[in-house]
Design a protein around this motif. Structure first.
Motif, PDB file in Angstrom:
ATOM      1  N   TYR A  96      44.531  -3.463 -36.272  1.00 19.99           N
ATOM      2  CA  TYR A  96      45.214  -2.180 -36.191  1.00 19.99           C
ATOM      3  C   TYR A  96      46.645  -2.385 -36.666  1.00 19.99           C
ATOM      4  O   TYR A  96      47.205  -3.481 -36.532  1.00 19.99           O
ATOM      5  CB  TYR A  96      45.245  -1.655 -34.742  1.00 19.99           C
ATOM      6  N   PRO A  97      47.284  -1.352 -37.187  1.00 16.80           N
ATOM      7  CA  PRO A  97      48.678  -1.491 -37.629  1.00 16.80           C
ATOM      8  C   PRO A  97      49.631  -1.904 -36.502  1.00 16.80           C
ATOM      9  O   PRO A  97      50.658  -2.521 -36.753  1.00 16.80           O
ATOM     10  CB  PRO A  97      49.026  -0.090 -38.157  1.00 16.80           C
ATOM     11  N   ASP A  98      49.282  -1.542 -35.256  1.00 18.02           N
ATOM     12  CA  ASP A  98      50.184  -1.855 -34.141  1.00 18.02           C
ATOM     13  C   ASP A  98      49.838  -3.174 -33.449  1.00 18.02           C
ATOM     14  O   ASP A  98      50.334  -3.455 -32.356  1.00 18.02           O
ATOM     15  CB  ASP A  98      50.212  -0.712 -33.122  1.00 18.02           C
ATOM     16  N   LEU A  99      48.995  -3.993 -34.067  1.00 16.01           N
ATOM     17  CA  LEU A  99      48.643  -5.308 -33.518  1.00 16.01           C
ATOM     18  C   LEU A  99      49.136  -6.375 -34.499  1.00 16.01           C
ATOM     19  O   LEU A  99      48.416  -6.758 -35.427  1.00 16.01           O
ATOM     20  CB  LEU A  99      47.127  -5.415 -33.318  1.00 16.01           C
ATOM     21  N   PRO A 100      50.357  -6.860 -34.344  1.00 15.76           N
ATOM     22  CA  PRO A 100      50.969  -7.701 -35.388  1.00 15.76           C
ATOM     23  C   PRO A 100      50.181  -8.959 -35.718  1.00 15.76           C
ATOM     24  O   PRO A 100      50.102  -9.348 -36.891  1.00 15.76           O
ATOM     25  CB  PRO A 100      52.345  -8.055 -34.799  1.00 15.76           C
TER      26      PRO A 100
END
Length: 485
Positions: A96-100
């Motif tokens: 996901y974009p928010d899971l670096p």
């Protein structure tokens, strides 16, 4: 399967029963994140509480937060779980974009604790596991037109996931379970369980199966649930959707559903992942988590009184109705406030009535916490003493309490200033009685002629005439004496 949304009004069938298991993510009340020293506080400017570890920069290594382990252990013990001496952190991969990092540090086949239970009305719900993990960041979809913003402040915040067995058979039971779980987390100090800030988040697994069957049906997972009422509404909607499909001879696909609270519908989001889709493997940068038995025992001794034990004690010690007990113990600080009032005043029933009435009403009006209430327990007890001693009436006490909340002054000072101290002097009382009888000659004649049912209305008018200051007990005695009663 149809992708059209289904509302809570969709028709089900009596041939099936609902089967529910819940996965609850609880944010721990630590000052810093799970694997780095960044602040875990809510509400900071976007992307301000970040560092190389929670941003997943190359070469940054995680270091486990010991306080998070203690809080997770506290929760596990309170839920009756077995805390294992060794547990393993794992990488759970998804993108996901928010899971670096492209993975989440969690626990998988060797969690911190397993095998507990939580009692709700009429049953005990089994707890499968309690494990530690880190939170992902947050995708913000309403900040910029046609774009999604990423805030990584939440990335790495410590969580526990509490997974239940599929033991619940109704949406109402799921709501009861969540409220009971929330109480346990508050009592143990594990979390502030503030759903508006994301401190408690729920994923609900639901399936429908024929009554009497033992094999579970195909489950779906409903996400995007931000309140207990929405959990119940979403479960009802998804169960109705499934039973409608089954009644029509169609199959249920295992998938993730999103709940639209505004329109009251569930919508399919994606196929539901199985555990192998996450490609779990042990986290190479963290050693096994080892907890000593004597340390676990020390955590257990420090738990304090849990909600169920407090409810049992309140019922036995104070003789209160079960509904009053349930309301008083719902919030630990409210229960403590109540006990402090009882200790100072002595009358448990009167104390409970005021705490559940005026005190909670004042908190609801201010949207505040009881710790911030200007009327502390000794001050409320002093007010109740004035009522018990006949110095002020119950109605006047409510006016005094409202002024205490506003000004913080003592009850006796406010009562004198407002002129609401109760009058018990017979001469003054008889003057009010004479005035009311003179103003209502027809009712006075009927009452003095023996129509005793008029005594109540006449006392009410006398109390109004005195602006609530007349001692109602003495007024009744004096009025009755005029009929020879």
């Amino acid at each position: 399967m149809s992708d059209s949304p289904v509302t809570t009004a969709a028709a089900g069938t009596g041939d099936y029963e609902m089967v529910v298991g819940l996965e609850v993510h609880v944010q721990l009340t630590t000052a810093t994140k799970a694997f780095c020293p960044c602040s875990a506080a809510y509400g900071a400017p976007p992307n301000s509480n970040v560092c190389p570890v929670c941003l997943a920069l190359p070469g940054a290594l995680p270091v486990l937060n010991a306080h998070a382990v203690e809080l997770a252990t506290r929760a596990a013990i309170a839920l009756g779980c077995t805390v294992h001496p060794v547990s393993i952190f794992a990488r759970k991969h998804y993108f996901y974009p928010d899971l670096p990092k492209g993975y989440q540090i969690s626990q998988y086949d060797q969690p911190l604790a397993t095998g507990g239970s939580l009692a709700i009305e009429g049953q005990s719900v089994r707890i499968t596991r309690v494990h530690l993990e880190e939170d992902a960041g947050k995708s913000v979809h309403d900040r910029y037109p046609a774009a999604t913003a990423i805030d990584l402040n939440r990335s790495g915040v410590p969580l526990i996931e509490i997974v239940s067995e599929p033991d619940m058979r109704s949406a109402a039971a799921a709501g009861q379970y969540l409220r009971a779980l929330k109480r346990v987390m508050e009592y143990t100090g594990v979390s502030d369980v503030n759903m508006e800030e994301g401190s408690l988040r729920v994923d609900a697994n639901v399936s429908a199966r024929r009554r009497g069957a033992t094999e579970l049906g195909t489950k779906t997972e409903v996400k995007n649930l931000n309140s207990f009422s929405n959990v119940e509404r979403a479960l009802a909607a998804e169960y109705a959707r499934q039973t409608a499909l089954l009644a029509d001879g169609r199959r249920i696909d295992q998938q993730t559903m999103l709940w639209d609270a505004v329109h009251g519908v569930v919508r399919p989001a994606r196929s539901k992942e199985a555990s192998h889709d996450y490609r779990y493997f042990p986290e190479p940068d963290l050693p096994p988590l080892v907890v000593a038995a004597d340390w676990v025992d020390a955590v257990r001794r420090g738990l304090g009184e849990l909600p169920a034990a407090r409810a049992t004690r309140f019922a036995a010690q104070y003789g209160l109705a079960s509904a009053d007990v349930a309301a008083l113990i719902d919030k630990p600080r409210v229960a403590e406030y109540f006990e402090a009032v009882v200790a100072a005043h002595g009358d448990a029933r009167a104390s409970a009535n005021w705490v559940l009435g005026e005190v909670l009403a004042a908190l609801n009006a201010s949207n505040g916490e009881i710790a911030d209430l200007t009327v502390r327990p000794p001050a409320l007890a002093a007010l109740l003493d004035l009522v018990r001693d006949g110095t002020i009436s119950h109605a006047a006490a409510k006016t005094v309490f409202a002024e205490m909340v506003r000004s913080g002054e003592p009850a006796a000072v406010i009562a004198q200033r407002l002129g609401v101290t109760q009058v018990g002097d017979d001469n003054a009382l008889n003057q009010w009685i004479d005035a009311v009888l003179a103003e209502n000659p027809t009712e006075a004649a009927r009452y003095l002629g023996g129509e005793r049912k008029l005594q109540g209305p006449l006392v009410g008018r006398i109390m109004k005439k005195s602006q609530g200051r007349a001692d109602p007990k003495r007024v009744n005695q004096l009025l009755a004496a005029r009929t020879g009663g």
